[in-house]
Design an enzyme around this catalytic site. Sequence first.
Site, PDB file in Angstrom:
ATOM      1  N   CYS A 235       0.815  -1.222   0.000  1.00 10.21           N
ATOM      2  CA  CYS A 235       0.000   0.000   0.000  1.00 10.21           C
ATOM      3  C   CYS A 235       0.846   1.268   0.000  1.00 10.21           C
ATOM      4  CB  CYS A 235      -0.942  -0.009   1.198  1.00 10.21           C
ATOM      5  SG  CYS A 235      -1.924  -1.521   1.305  1.00 10.21           S
TER       6      CYS A 235
ATOM      7  N   HIS B 145      -9.515   2.018  -0.493  1.00 12.58           N
ATOM      8  CA  HIS B 145      -8.070   1.810  -0.443  1.00 12.58           C
ATOM      9  C   HIS B 145      -7.601   1.086  -1.706  1.00 12.58           C
ATOM     10  CE1 HIS B 145      -4.124   1.266   0.806  1.00 12.58           C
ATOM     11  NE2 HIS B 145      -4.263   0.561   1.907  1.00 12.58           N
TER      12      HIS B 145
ATOM     13  N   HIS C 123      -2.683   8.229   5.745  1.00 17.49           N
ATOM     14  CA  HIS C 123      -2.923   6.970   5.045  1.00 17.49           C
ATOM     15  C   HIS C 123      -4.346   6.508   5.370  1.00 17.49           C
ATOM     16  CE1 HIS C 123      -1.778   3.356   2.960  1.00 17.49           C
ATOM     17  NE2 HIS C 123      -2.026   2.596   4.000  1.00 17.49           N
TER      18      HIS C 123
END
Length: 1558
Positions: free
Chosen positions: A1135, A1416, A1375
């Site tokens: 990620c 995400h 994030h």
Amino acid sequence: MACCLHSHAGTCAQTARTQKGTDGPFLQNPTVASDCGFTPAHGYKTPFCSAHLLSPGQYSLSSWPTNSASQCNGSKRRTSYWARKRQFLNFQQNIDAISYNQHVTTPDVVPEQPASIVPPVVEQKDTPTTITASTPQALHVPIEPLQDTPVNPVEIISTVVAAALKKPMDALEMNKSIKALADGRSTLQNEIIGDLATEFDAIPEGAEDLPLERLCATVQSNFGGKLGKKSSSMVERLVSQKLPSTFQTATIRKHLKERWGLGPGRQDSVLLWSVTSQPGFRLKDDGEAKVFLDGIVHLYAKKHGLGLPDTKSLLVTVSVAETKVISETVALLENKQKSAWLEQLQLYSNLLGLDMHVSEATIDTLQKRVFDLENELDAWADEHGEFYASGIQPMFAPLKARTYDSWWNWVMQDLLNFVALAAKTETSEAQLDQLKAMIVSRANDRLMSTLGYLVSATSKESLARRLSTLLAECQGALGLPSTVRHLGPALAPFTKIEEDGKIVVSEKPRLGDPHADDQLLRLGRKGIASWQFDEELSSVLHDVLQGTNATGLSFAGTTVLVTGAGEGSIGCQIVAQLLNAGAVVLVTSSSYSPKTTRFYQKLYAEHCGKGSRLILVPFNQASVRDVDAIVDYIYSKDGLAMDLDYVVPFAAISENGRAISSIDGRSELAHRVMLTNTLRLLGNVKQQKMSRGTVTRPAQVILPLSPNHGSFGSDGLYAESKLGLEALFEKFHSEDWADYLLVCGAIIGWTRGTSLMSDNDIVAEGIEQLGVRTYSQTEMAFNIVCLLSEEVKLLCIDSPLVADLSGGMGEIVNLQRATADIRASIVEQSEERRALALEASFESSDANVGTDHGLLANIQFAFPELPNWGPDVLPLTEQLKGMVDLDRVVVVVGYSEVGPCGNSRTRWIMELNGPLLSTECCIEFAWTMGLIKSHHGVVDGQPFSGWVEKDTGKPIADHEIPLKFGKFIREHVGIRFAEAKRGAPGWKGREVLHEIEVSKDHDPIEVSKDVAAQLKQAHGESWNARTYGVPQDVIEQVDPVTLYALVATAESFQSAGILDPFELYNGLHVSEVATCVGAGLGGITSMRQIFQERFRDMEPANDAFAECFINSSSAWINMLLLSAAGPNRTPVGACATAVESLDTACDLIHTGKAKFCVVGGCDDLLKESSTEFANMKATIDPGQDAMNGRDTTEMSRPTTSTRKGFVESEGAGIQLVTTATVALDMGLPIHCIVALSSTAMDKAGRSLPAPGRGILGAARQSTTKFDSPLMNMNYRRRALQARMQQVEDMRELQLSYLDEEVAQLMNDSTVDFSVDKYRLQRVTDIGNDAIRDQKEALDLYGNRFWIHDQRIAPIRGGLAVWGLSIDDIDVVSFHGTSTKANDKNEAAVVSEQFKHLGRTIGNVVPVVCQKALTGHPKAAAGAWMLNGCIQAMRDKKIPGNRNADNIDSELQKYEYLVFPNKTLERSEDVKAFLLNSFGFGQKGAMAVGVNPKYLFATLKREDYELYANKRRVREKKAVRRFHEAMHCNTVFRAKKNAPYAQEDETAVLLDPEVRFGA
């Protein structure tokens, strides 16, 4: 479904993929929405082997044709020949290869009959059966279908309006408006408008004032020709309540088609007519239902002048020539047919495990039972009515309870908003005063430190004064509880009739003493025959009202239950004021929905006081079960474990328009809500208190009484309900609950704007002229809140109290007549003005014909605005000019994304504005989704240039696109339930392989249009790269994730104004351009094909393996767009990939290995990855979240108290980064400076997904008594100047040695050289040495001065290069995955970094959590976040996390962070931002961006102006290309050849000075 086919007669072994079990729904964010609006139904199984489209909406499904020549004995026998011919096919990969049809042939012998079924006996005769002319034959002639026409808006609107008015459809006056037909009943009017809005999604403003015929014409332009939600539900209700259970919608349509020849459109019309002409009882059988429908058909036909087929013509008698048929042949054919049917019937019964001969008695009993139950239901429905039946259904669900208590965060958000508003000259003082009062009431230590910092940091004198005043007032309120105060000024009603006849109701300030009307409020008690009001009692209330001006009322520590607090109600304002006063409020909602929860969250955020809490639960006060459940929930240990101090039961239902002769189920339901179940609710509270022995804490009950005891009339059982509540005043003494409940009745007067009184708002001004005082909702709510004061509550202990808040309303004689007269006068004036305006519009319409084409959208494409040199840049030049090496400054010149919210532009609009999409945004989405396309040519014989609907080719105006496609767009962007993807398994259920044998061929089947659309969705495409211009051969070859990256890269060059990437090679060598695009998983679709397709004995594409490599995407970017020869770095950081990619590019540029880099990340989304994320407990459980009342759009909610995991997404994010020198020379837009990038691992452990803290190291620095002198810009400038002088001295020294070098070479007879050429070369070399030394000096004291000093942290050093400090970070992009662990860890890391680096206490920074909107996307996450930060810096707006309904209390301790849930505007530039990214596998990354104006401050003015001119020219070309690319579908322009000839490749790669361009 995958298939294994054997080429053998009569048998076909089939390997089928079936759905087993259910994993629950998946959430996804496809790159863009699908072209098709249907999603395959749960558990759908495709029968048999293949599917191919026959016609729109029909599929043919059949098995492999039988080859009778190759039959063998035994249906299960297999040979090696079969094995050699075994082939696996599936719909995704071989949909074209397995498309076929085959007619079923009947065997020549009669199959063996099941023992339990006796075949029919056919009498054998030796003589043939003869049919002669003397025996006429009756033949059934099929009905000629009528020409079909789709249902039209006239029929739908007429049905909706007629049903609401309870009139037949043909009794409507189409020349009248809804308002006129409603006859002043605004509740009915609003109900009709709401139903029409549901039906058509969007209706014109002021629809209630348009004649029905004009309204129909207005809606027609965007009507799709199908029934909408409302009309469909009306039809379904008719079928379920009035027709037999065996006569459903499909049966109705079949009858209308076969009996009358009506097509789908006319069937819809007949069904609408049926709705307004339905029988008063349930029809008992199909025969009665058909008679009813046939009658409606005749009415419809008469209305439309249709000729229906004659019943007698359905049978035609004909005579035929004598024909002889052998009877044995007839019998054999009949036996064959019946045997085939019996075989199929037995087969199905065996498969289903059913006994075909089950006892008929049992069936008869069940049928009778069903019939009895239907009769009971019908009798109940007839007795109570449909509205009552649906209105008593329970809805309370503890899982759906929402708790809002993060007042500490919302006061900081209000403070930041106050600062932004105060800096604007156009902000009103009233707006600032209201916001200031709310801030002061929530004063706390953190707020004080923030205000102190802001006062000292602001450079605007006027803002500093305001903040100083606010600071002083907060200081005085510090430590005090929140209070609610008397709100002023008082407002009076104002009715205005505009020139077009529109009646506008508003409010205006009252003149005179704002508290003069307080004397109208009285307290009293129940007398023998009436209320007895007392001046002494009333003085207590007057004192409370007056005292609130000075001290206010506080309800801190109290718990209040409020029902009936919907938007726009008195109860809603009571809730707001109680929250302001610090109470814990439990509020109920009978319309619980995402819209409702957002409303109450906003209500809390705007009105919360210190320590206040709002608990929202779904609740229906008409349901006894809900009444019992909510009180138990409040008091039980498994619930809230609270004790109520106050109960405000204000739930009510409007009954306007119901006289004594029209009392219906709605009136009964309203009576149940306002009286019966109000008493039950109070009784349950009493019981709970009594069971716990709570006698010292009685709950005060505010009973909503009314002066309207029938004086208004036509309001159902409203007066009876209110009169019934007055009985509690006597029962207080006669029953046993006085120790637990205190009663205070409030005779509520004329309150404007409520649902009960909204019909009368237009007459409020006239009523006041008769002496009645009317109140706004806020005013009445405050009066009631004052009744909850401790002083008034004490008066209720001995005997119930009544408060007269009617404002003299009860003293008006014949109030109904008075209001009617005032209304009639207003309506008369309105109609006169409307008629005059209509006449004027007709007169001017001819002159305006053809001039109104609607507003044209303006899709903006522009470079960021350049700062003005004088005020913005010049003040910074003194310390920054000449202090950096521009060749080592990394800047972002282009950015883009492909994701669930479209591109970076549309995502930014959604981030700023929420679900409200602009026309421009809708156009981009519609284009991306393939709903519209640009057309330049002839349409309907006329030249046309503009948008057309892709499916129909019909022109569509810009302003019509949101109306027609807005709903579809909103449903298919952002976070939603996963949609089918080609080449991927379904999202529901699990796949298993099961081999079956098909022993015979099966007929093709036809499915409905909806099912066909679902199949198309399941096996079709979603996002289509062809829209952007990607060639079809590329689409078929590469993995979907590569397509995301290709399109995003093309758009990033577009955003940079680089019309052709080969333009780079005008100034750069091909080896100086690099790609650093990475991924987390790479081509997982191709990977899936390799493993799963081969497992099924199916062949994937030959090059599928190459598409699996993670570096394949960056390779395709270079092959199709760049043709570069520089580094190809492929970061794999899960990620954190995109930020790692940026860090890699920065290293390449700093070390000189590249001068231009494509960076970013891309990842796909498949069920396999989603399943494994779910197994790790990392993602949200959408099924459970839905049970908790969450909509899909709010399932990703970072930093909230209820976050439960991230929502997986997909797509790509790309940036173009280069040196400042290249950007300035080319005139590229500079979006931001990359001041710092960093990555880090974490400590030892055993968990790959564990959130890391290694990135804390970006703030590492040793603590000493004295800071490093390098942090002083003046010190660095002096050192740099000294070093530059040394470089110049060295250059002069080397030049002084040049003559000596020449002389030595001339004395060497072995050397043959030219003195002039040698001297020129040496001068150049010496100059280059000096330039290199200067760059090293700039790097030593400029770009990277902090590298070798442990006293300077990387973050602090990266900012200090540009004269900034840790206090200058204005935005932090989290994030923010929405997992419990990540968000808490990230908040801690950032706070500790700030604290360690010395950020000033009170200098708070807003946090952006983009994944609340986008989900995400894994590898692309950091790139999307960086895009958002760049846009925030450009627009000076910080988007809020709109899903942040309640911030986790664990985050309160991080005093530097504020978590906004709405967009905050800044009055000053965003100087710098900080961005974090974390990935599984110990991947931590961060980046710091700086405003580009600091780069411009290092330039000379003439250099800046030269750059501005270059950029201006590029921008003009870029804007033109942007619109051209969108209209011509040429965003992506693939390269076929390198920028040089093949034979020149070696020379080009070996010569660093070769340049060429586009």
